[in-house]
Design a protein around this motif. Sequence first.
Motif, mmCIF file in Angstrom:
data_model
loop_
_atom_site.group_PDB
_atom_site.id
_atom_site.type_symbol
_atom_site.label_atom_id
_atom_site.label_comp_id
_atom_site.label_asym_id
_atom_site.label_seq_id
_atom_site.Cartn_x
_atom_site.Cartn_y
_atom_site.Cartn_z
ATOM 1 N N MET A 1 -25.601 60.249 -40.523
ATOM 2 C CA MET A 1 -26.845 60.676 -39.889
ATOM 3 C C MET A 1 -27.162 62.114 -40.270
ATOM 4 N N MET A 2 -28.405 62.503 -40.061
ATOM 5 C CA MET A 2 -28.847 63.845 -40.438
ATOM 6 C C MET A 2 -28.167 64.947 -39.621
ATOM 7 N N THR A 3 -27.951 64.711 -38.335
ATOM 8 C CA THR A 3 -27.419 65.761 -37.458
ATOM 9 C C THR A 3 -26.227 65.247 -36.649
ATOM 10 N N PRO A 4 -25.092 65.015 -37.290
ATOM 11 C CA PRO A 4 -23.944 64.464 -36.561
ATOM 12 C C PRO A 4 -23.426 65.381 -35.461
ATOM 13 N N TRP A 5 -23.622 66.679 -35.599
ATOM 14 C CA TRP A 5 -23.125 67.625 -34.594
ATOM 15 C C TRP A 5 -23.797 67.433 -33.238
ATOM 16 N N THR A 6 -24.930 66.740 -33.199
ATOM 17 C CA THR A 6 -25.618 66.534 -31.927
ATOM 18 C C THR A 6 -24.965 65.453 -31.067
ATOM 19 N N VAL A 7 -24.089 64.633 -31.644
ATOM 20 C CA VAL A 7 -23.472 63.539 -30.877
ATOM 21 C C VAL A 7 -21.948 63.614 -30.816
ATOM 22 N N ILE A 8 -21.347 64.445 -31.640
ATOM 23 C CA ILE A 8 -19.875 64.468 -31.711
ATOM 24 C C ILE A 8 -19.253 64.788 -30.355
ATOM 25 N N GLU A 9 -19.751 65.787 -29.674
ATOM 26 C CA GLU A 9 -19.140 66.174 -28.401
ATOM 27 C C GLU A 9 -19.161 65.033 -27.383
ATOM 28 N N LEU B 1 -16.388 62.362 -28.316
ATOM 29 C CA LEU B 1 -14.966 62.726 -28.294
ATOM 30 C C LEU B 1 -14.152 61.944 -27.270
ATOM 31 N N PRO B 2 -14.638 61.712 -26.064
ATOM 32 C CA PRO B 2 -13.843 60.938 -25.111
ATOM 33 C C PRO B 2 -13.596 59.486 -25.558
ATOM 34 N N LYS B 3 -14.437 58.980 -26.436
ATOM 35 C CA LYS B 3 -14.302 57.594 -26.904
ATOM 36 C C LYS B 3 -13.233 57.442 -27.987
ATOM 37 N N LEU B 4 -12.720 58.570 -28.483
ATOM 38 C CA LEU B 4 -11.730 58.541 -29.563
ATOM 39 C C LEU B 4 -10.314 58.522 -29.015
ATOM 40 N N LYS B 5 -9.470 57.751 -29.679
ATOM 41 C CA LYS B 5 -8.048 57.769 -29.360
ATOM 42 C C LYS B 5 -7.465 59.105 -29.819
ATOM 43 N N PRO B 6 -6.322 59.516 -29.239
ATOM 44 C CA PRO B 6 -5.678 60.741 -29.718
ATOM 45 C C PRO B 6 -5.380 60.640 -31.217
ATOM 46 N N ALA B 7 -5.575 61.708 -31.925
ATOM 47 C CA ALA B 7 -5.349 61.792 -33.379
ATOM 48 C C ALA B 7 -6.322 60.938 -34.185
ATOM 49 N N ALA B 8 -7.452 60.561 -33.609
ATOM 50 C CA ALA B 8 -8.459 59.796 -34.349
ATOM 51 C C ALA B 8 -9.153 60.688 -35.368
ATOM 52 N N ASN B 9 -9.767 60.070 -36.350
ATOM 53 C CA ASN B 9 -10.482 60.784 -37.408
ATOM 54 C C ASN B 9 -11.981 60.638 -37.224
ATOM 55 N N ILE B 10 -12.707 61.687 -37.616
ATOM 56 C CA ILE B 10 -14.166 61.652 -37.643
ATOM 57 C C ILE B 10 -14.609 61.984 -39.061
ATOM 58 N N VAL B 11 -15.463 61.130 -39.610
ATOM 59 C CA VAL B 11 -16.040 61.372 -40.930
ATOM 60 C C VAL B 11 -17.552 61.445 -40.748
ATOM 61 N N CYS B 12 -18.148 62.513 -41.258
ATOM 62 C CA CYS B 12 -19.597 62.689 -41.170
ATOM 63 C C CYS B 12 -20.183 62.677 -42.574
ATOM 64 N N VAL B 13 -21.215 61.873 -42.745
ATOM 65 C CA VAL B 13 -21.921 61.782 -44.018
ATOM 66 C C VAL B 13 -23.371 62.156 -43.743
ATOM 67 N N GLN B 14 -23.855 63.152 -44.452
ATOM 68 C CA GLN B 14 -25.244 63.556 -44.297
ATOM 69 C C GLN B 14 -26.013 63.197 -45.561
ATOM 70 N N PRO B 15 -27.209 62.671 -45.394
ATOM 71 C CA PRO B 15 -28.010 62.347 -46.564
ATOM 72 C C PRO B 15 -28.379 63.608 -47.342
ATOM 73 N N ASN B 16 -28.404 63.483 -48.652
ATOM 74 C CA ASN B 16 -28.901 64.585 -49.467
ATOM 75 C C ASN B 16 -30.153 64.099 -50.190
ATOM 76 N N ILE B 17 -30.830 64.961 -50.880
ATOM 77 C CA ILE B 17 -32.127 64.609 -51.464
ATOM 78 C C ILE B 17 -32.013 63.485 -52.489
ATOM 79 N N VAL B 18 -30.935 63.433 -53.257
ATOM 80 C CA VAL B 18 -30.774 62.354 -54.235
ATOM 81 C C VAL B 18 -30.657 61.015 -53.521
ATOM 82 N N ARG B 19 -29.879 60.989 -52.466
ATOM 83 C CA ARG B 19 -29.715 59.748 -51.709
ATOM 84 C C ARG B 19 -31.028 59.341 -51.057
#
Length: 71
Positions: A27-35, A38-56
Motif C-alpha cells: 500500500m502507499m502508506t503502510p505506516w498509517t496501519v502498522i501500529e 501490531l497486537p495482531k502479530l505473534k511474538p517475533a513476527a515479520n512485517i514486509v511493506c511494499v510501496q508502489p513506485n512510478i514504474v509499477r
Amino acid sequence: MSDRFFLGDVTTIQVPDEYFDALLLDMMTPWTVIESLLPKLKPAANIVCVQPNIVRILFHLAHNRNLTTHI
C-alpha cells in the motif's frame, strides 16, 4: 496449523490478537496501519511493506487500460 491468507482492507480485519506470523502490506502508506496491526502479530513476527513506485504504477495503468508503454 493451517496456512491462511487475507486479502483486503486491513483496517476492517477481524482476527484475534497474536494471530499472524507475518504481514505483507502492499500500500502507499503502510505506516498509517502498522501500529493498529501490531497486537495482531505473534511474538517475533515479520512485517514486509511494499510501496508502489512510478514504474509499477505505469505498468498497471497500461495493463488496465490496454495501453502500451515503454518500461
